[in-house]
Design a protein around this motif. Structure first.
Motif, short mmCIF file in Angstrom:
data_model
loop_
_atom_site.label_atom_id
_atom_site.label_comp_id
_atom_site.label_asym_id
_atom_site.label_seq_id
_atom_site.Cartn_x
_atom_site.Cartn_y
_atom_site.Cartn_z
N HIS A 62 0.84 -1.21 0.00
CA HIS A 62 0.00 0.00 0.00
C HIS A 62 0.87 1.25 0.00
O HIS A 62 0.59 2.22 -0.73
CB HIS A 62 -0.91 0.04 1.22
N ARG A 63 1.91 1.25 0.82
CA ARG A 63 2.80 2.40 0.91
C ARG A 63 3.45 2.67 -0.45
O ARG A 63 3.49 3.80 -0.92
CB ARG A 63 3.88 2.16 1.96
N TYR A 64 3.96 1.61 -1.07
CA TYR A 64 4.66 1.78 -2.34
C TYR A 64 3.71 2.20 -3.46
O TYR A 64 4.07 3.01 -4.31
CB TYR A 64 5.40 0.50 -2.73
N LYS A 91 22.47 3.40 2.63
CA LYS A 91 22.18 2.60 3.81
C LYS A 91 21.37 3.39 4.82
O LYS A 91 21.70 4.53 5.12
CB LYS A 91 23.49 2.16 4.44
N GLY A 92 20.32 2.76 5.34
CA GLY A 92 19.51 3.36 6.40
C GLY A 92 20.05 3.01 7.77
O GLY A 92 21.08 2.36 7.91
N ARG A 93 19.31 3.41 8.78
CA ARG A 93 19.76 3.19 10.16
C ARG A 93 19.76 1.71 10.54
O ARG A 93 20.45 1.30 11.46
CB ARG A 93 18.93 4.02 11.13
N ASP A 94 18.95 0.90 9.85
CA ASP A 94 18.95 -0.55 10.07
C ASP A 94 18.48 -1.23 8.78
O ASP A 94 18.13 -0.56 7.80
CB ASP A 94 18.08 -0.93 11.27
N LYS A 95 18.47 -2.56 8.80
CA LYS A 95 18.12 -3.33 7.60
C LYS A 95 16.72 -2.98 7.09
O LYS A 95 16.51 -2.79 5.90
CB LYS A 95 18.22 -4.83 7.92
N GLN A 99 15.64 -1.34 3.50
CA GLN A 99 14.71 -2.05 2.63
C GLN A 99 13.55 -1.15 2.18
O GLN A 99 13.22 -1.10 0.99
CB GLN A 99 14.16 -3.27 3.36
N THR A 100 12.97 -0.42 3.11
CA THR A 100 11.81 0.40 2.74
C THR A 100 12.20 1.59 1.85
O THR A 100 11.45 1.95 0.96
CB THR A 100 11.04 0.89 3.98
N VAL A 101 13.37 2.17 2.10
CA VAL A 101 13.80 3.27 1.24
C VAL A 101 14.07 2.76 -0.17
O VAL A 101 13.66 3.38 -1.15
CB VAL A 101 15.03 4.01 1.81
N PHE A 102 14.72 1.61 -0.28
CA PHE A 102 14.97 1.06 -1.62
C PHE A 102 13.65 0.67 -2.30
O PHE A 102 13.52 0.77 -3.52
CB PHE A 102 15.94 -0.11 -1.58
#
Length: 185
Positions: A62-64, A91-95, A99-102
């Motif tokens: 839904h977000r994407y 790279k984000g603050r954690d995995k 993942q969500t930014v990519f």
């Protein structure tokens, strides 16, 4: 980068140049800047700025979908663009954050592709901060202040989110790096 080379040629003509600047996350910011070359120097117009907000309570699908739809609206309503620029991300603050930014990055690339665009330039976050605010470690408030100074925005102009002012900063950083504009002191 081919569009960047054509950009210099376009600056010598009377045709305004349109830039789409993207601050990509699960709450992305979109900025459309138009540059007109005048005898007195380049004039920058902030044509459009927007952001969308998603919540981790919603499924990623839904977000994407919402992010892609928002990108499509900007592309449809404010194109054509001469340059598409975004902040570089590795790279984000954690995995999970990475993942969500990519994921957001991918759906924005999908929307761009549907309209025949690709990202022409990526700029490091510290470079954006240095170009717009004067130092690579600038805070969000300092970046927004730099954007306001460069664009001479009125006091009553409001950015709804940091993502909006960051998107504008990315576009301005591109213009500064390409020596199309000089940062205001």
């Amino acid at each position: 980068m081919a569009r960047c080379c054509a950009f210099g040629d376009a600056m010598s003509s009377a045709k305004p140049i349109r830039i789409l600047a993207l601050d990509i996350s699960t709450n992305p910011g979109f900025a459309v800047l138009e540059v007109k070359r005048l005898k007195s120097g380049p004039r920058i117009n902030l044509v459009h700025v927007a952001s969308v907000s998603t919540t981790s309570k919603s499924p990623d699908s839904h977000r994407y979908s919402y992010i892609e739809a928002a990108a499509t609206v900007v592309l449809h309503e404010y194109g054509p663009f001469d340059v598409v620029v975004r902040e570089h991300f590795t790279k984000g603050r954690d995995k999970r954050a990475t993942q969500t930014v990519f994921g957001a990055w991918a759906v924005i690339d999908l929307a761009l592709g549907k309209y025949g665009y690709k990202v022409d330039v990526e700029i490091q976050p510290t470079s954006v901060k240095r170009d717009v605010a004067g130092k690579g470690s600038a805070s969000k408030d300092e970046v927004e202040a730099g954007v306001r100074r460069i664009l001479s925005l009125p006091d009553d102009f409001t950015f709804r989110t940091d993502d909006e002012s960051d998107a504008v900063a990315i576009g301005l950083s591109y213009l500064i790096r390409e020596k199309i504009i000089k940062p205001k002191e």
